[in-house]
Enzyme design. Structure first.
Site, short mmCIF file in Angstrom:
data_model
loop_
_atom_site.label_atom_id
_atom_site.label_comp_id
_atom_site.label_asym_id
_atom_site.label_seq_id
_atom_site.Cartn_x
_atom_site.Cartn_y
_atom_site.Cartn_z
N GLY A 129 0.91 -1.10 -0.15
CA GLY A 129 -0.03 -0.05 -0.01
C GLY A 129 0.78 1.20 -0.07
O GLY A 129 0.98 1.86 0.90
N SER A 163 -1.77 -4.35 -5.30
CA SER A 163 -1.93 -5.71 -6.10
C SER A 163 -1.99 -6.85 -4.89
O SER A 163 -1.41 -6.60 -4.00
CB SER A 163 -0.23 -6.12 -6.63
OG SER A 163 0.11 -5.23 -7.75
N GLU A 246 13.40 -4.59 -5.32
CA GLU A 246 12.71 -4.73 -6.47
C GLU A 246 13.27 -4.41 -7.49
O GLU A 246 13.45 -5.01 -8.85
CB GLU A 246 11.57 -3.91 -6.42
CG GLU A 246 10.46 -4.02 -7.63
CD GLU A 246 9.19 -3.29 -7.51
OE1 GLU A 246 9.15 -2.18 -8.12
OE2 GLU A 246 8.20 -3.59 -6.90
C1 LIG Z 1 0.49 -3.69 -12.72
C2 LIG Z 1 0.97 -2.65 -11.57
C3 LIG Z 1 0.85 -3.23 -10.32
C4 LIG Z 1 1.10 -2.12 -9.45
N1 LIG Z 1 1.14 -2.62 -8.06
C5 LIG Z 1 1.25 -1.70 -6.94
C6 LIG Z 1 1.26 -2.37 -5.76
O1 LIG Z 1 1.13 -3.39 -5.33
N2 LIG Z 1 1.33 -0.98 -4.74
C7 LIG Z 1 1.45 0.02 -5.06
O2 LIG Z 1 1.53 0.74 -3.99
N3 LIG Z 1 1.39 0.60 -6.33
C8 LIG Z 1 1.22 -0.29 -7.49
N4 LIG Z 1 1.35 0.06 -8.51
C9 LIG Z 1 1.25 1.43 -8.86
C10 LIG Z 1 2.61 2.01 -9.56
O3 LIG Z 1 3.52 1.96 -8.81
C11 LIG Z 1 2.26 3.35 -10.41
O4 LIG Z 1 1.33 3.13 -11.10
C12 LIG Z 1 3.39 3.91 -10.84
O5 LIG Z 1 4.34 4.58 -9.65
C13 LIG Z 1 3.03 5.52 -11.40
O6 LIG Z 1 2.04 6.25 -10.98
P1 LIG Z 1 0.87 6.80 -11.50
O7 LIG Z 1 -0.07 5.66 -11.86
O8 LIG Z 1 0.20 7.60 -10.08
O9 LIG Z 1 1.00 7.52 -12.56
P2 LIG Z 1 1.50 9.19 -12.34
O10 LIG Z 1 2.71 9.27 -11.32
O11 LIG Z 1 0.36 10.14 -12.22
O12 LIG Z 1 2.17 9.59 -14.08
C14 LIG Z 1 1.49 9.70 -15.15
C15 LIG Z 1 2.01 9.80 -16.05
O13 LIG Z 1 3.01 10.93 -16.11
C16 LIG Z 1 4.43 10.54 -16.31
N5 LIG Z 1 5.05 11.42 -15.29
C17 LIG Z 1 5.09 11.45 -14.07
N6 LIG Z 1 6.12 12.10 -13.42
C18 LIG Z 1 6.70 12.61 -14.18
C19 LIG Z 1 8.16 13.18 -14.23
N7 LIG Z 1 8.65 13.62 -13.22
N8 LIG Z 1 8.87 13.09 -15.56
C20 LIG Z 1 8.35 12.77 -16.63
N9 LIG Z 1 7.12 12.05 -16.67
C21 LIG Z 1 6.36 11.96 -15.49
C22 LIG Z 1 4.31 9.17 -15.84
O14 LIG Z 1 5.40 8.52 -16.46
C23 LIG Z 1 3.15 8.68 -16.48
O15 LIG Z 1 3.49 8.45 -17.96
C24 LIG Z 1 1.02 -0.85 -9.70
C25 LIG Z 1 0.91 -0.42 -11.13
C26 LIG Z 1 0.85 -1.44 -11.97
C27 LIG Z 1 0.65 -0.78 -13.40
#
Ligand SMILES: Cc1cc2nc3c(=O)[nH]c(=O)nc-3n(C[C@H](O)[C@H](O)[C@H](O)COP(=O)(O)OP(=O)(O)OC[C@H]3O[C@@H](n4cnc5c(N)ncnc54)[C@H](O)[C@@H]3O)c2cc1C
Length: 395
Positions: A129, A163, A246
């Site tokens: 989380g 997840s 990781e």
């Molecule tokens: C299959 C899967 C499993 C996951 N499992 C877990 C889990 O078990 N626990 C957990 O806590 N999280 C989990 N996650 C979450 C994952 O860590 C986040 O999706 C990831 O860190 C991106 O955050 P966000 O989705 O909020 O996207 P955002 O951070 O909102 O990003 C949106 C877009 O903007 C881009 N972006 C953001 N900041 C920048 C920057 N500074 N420079 C350039 N581009 C930028 C990103 O690359 C992306 O394309 C999981 C994700 C997936 C896909």
């Protein structure tokens, strides 16, 4: 760098290969991808077999209950397990790759005694989380609030993309314990039992059609202070310890399985009629798959180089990011080639024409997740740009 097995490694490989050859064929068929309780039970059984045979926690230190294998032996384990098509760690990922190693490094003796064995035997499943709706790439912006009340933290907020949450027993969780200091300094790492009152798990279904993650809604969840790992407000440092595991070998087994997927695609192309022959007669397809094969080979060599450098205490800066960035690109391009070969069969989530086509479709859809989970490709590019190439830092 040693690319050949030492005498000890060769003996380990031979013993492991024999055990896998005897054991894997006896396993029942894998359950449906979307049936998470069945997947949990299947994996727990496999994990118990690994534990009984002495292969659980292969890269964990002996004092944590692991085998204490060298990095080289760990890679041999991953390579042989993939070649034998042994079950992959899915629901056990957070426990084995994050929570367990973090507790070994940072936990109290009581926390280690209470949790490590359950992770190794497969009895306990963990989820992570960390992410929140407004805190993904910028994780330190997380807002889930924990207020101290005697010997408990009272936690209220929301997590997302958690997840395995629907089948987890424990959650490694980051919370904000001090909102009045710079964002990295007010975070704490907690162990949250998933059966506490006030936790609501709402599953999220992915494009693959399976609820592999969930939203967590937390309403005044009372977590004992003894479940804190590290000091109060020192959670950002502990989280970096968690994530460092990781970014080491976290995606290596998956990359080896992708090599298997690529070989399956060759077999499918050779059996797919096209014109007067088969899809495999197309030189363009053979060239494109040849490039993918070469890149996957290069990633395997890169992994060995990093493990070898790491064993000497000098893992090159940004190597985890470079691996993850390249792998996400390869797996996405392999998926595009698979859709070309499958043609209309790529519209089905079932096997078509007695070929393992469904795995190829799932592989293409999964590629989107690879480019996001564990840090997006853009974030990996930022890390490489700033820490490896020395380009100006992002403002
Ligand atoms: C299959 C899967 C499993 C996951 N499992 C877990 C889990 O078990 N626990 C957990 O806590 N999280 C989990 N996650 C979450 C994952 O860590 C986040 O999706 C990831 O860190 C991106 O955050 P966000 O989705 O909020 O996207 P955002 O951070 O909102 O990003 C949106 C877009 O903007 C881009 N972006 C953001 N900041 C920048 C920057 N500074 N420079 C350039 N581009 C930028 C990103 O690359 C992306 O394309 C999981 C994700 C997936 C896909």
């Amino acid at each position: 760098m040693h690319l050949r097995d030492t005498t000890e490694e060769a003996a380990f490989r031979a013993e492991l290969r024999t055990w896998l050859a005897e054991t894997v064929p006896q396993l029942p068929p894998e359950p449906d991808h979307a049936d998470w309780p069945a997947r949990r039970a299947y994996e727990a059984r496999w994990q118990r077999m690994l534990f009984d045979a002495g292969y659980a926690g292969i890269n964990w230190p002996v004092e944590g209950g692991g085998k204490g294998a060298s990095p080289g032996e760990h890679l041999i384990y991953l390579e042989e397990a993939s070649a034998a098509h042994a079950p992959e760690v899915t629901v056990g990922f957070v426990g084995q790759m994050h929570a367990g190693p973090t507790l070994i490094a940072e936990g109290t003796p009581e926390q280690k005694a209470h949790h490590l064995r359950g992770i190794l035997t497969g009895e306990h499943v963990w989820c992570q989380g960390f992410s929140e709706p407004e805190a993904g790439s910028d994780l330190a912006s997380l807002r889930t609030r924990a207020v101290r009340d005697g010997d408990h933290y009272v936690v209220t907020g929301q997590k997302i993309w958690t997840s395995n949450a629907s089948v987890a027993d424990y959650c490694e969780m980051l919370v904000r314990t001090d909102p009045d200091v710079p964002k990295h300094k007010g975070i704490t790492w907690l162990i949250m039992p998933m059966d506490l009152p006030g936790i609501e798990v709402r599953p999220l279904v992915t494009a693959v059609g399976s609820a592999e993650f969930a939203e967590l809604f937390l309403d005044e969840v009372r977590i004992p202070v003894e479940n804190r790992v590290g000091d109060e407000n020192d959670g950002w440092r502990v989280a970096n310890v968690t994530l460092s595991f990781e970014r080491g070998t976290g995606f290596v087994r998956e990359m080896l399985d992708t090599q298997n997927l690529m070989h399956d695609l060759v077999t499918i192309a050779q059996a797919t009629p096209k014109g007067d022959g088969t899809a495999w007669d197309d030189p363009g397809l053979r060239r494109d798959l040849g490039e993918i094969a070469a890149e996957l080979d290069a990633l395997w060599a890169y992994t060995k180089r990093n493990v070898s450098a790491g064993a000497r205490g000098g893992l090159p800066m940004g190597s985890g990011s470079a691996f993850k960035l390249s792998y996400a690109s390869v797996v996405s391009r392999l998926g595009d080639i698979a859709l070309r070969v499958l043609d209309r069969a790529s519209l089905a989530m079932d096997d078509i024409g007695n070929q393992p086509t469904a795995d190829q479709v799932r592989g293409r859809l999964h590629a989107f997740a690879v480019s996001l989970g564990g840090g997006t490709s853009q974030i990996q590019q930022n890390i490489i740009a700033e820490r490896v190439l020395g380009l100006p830092r992002e403002r």
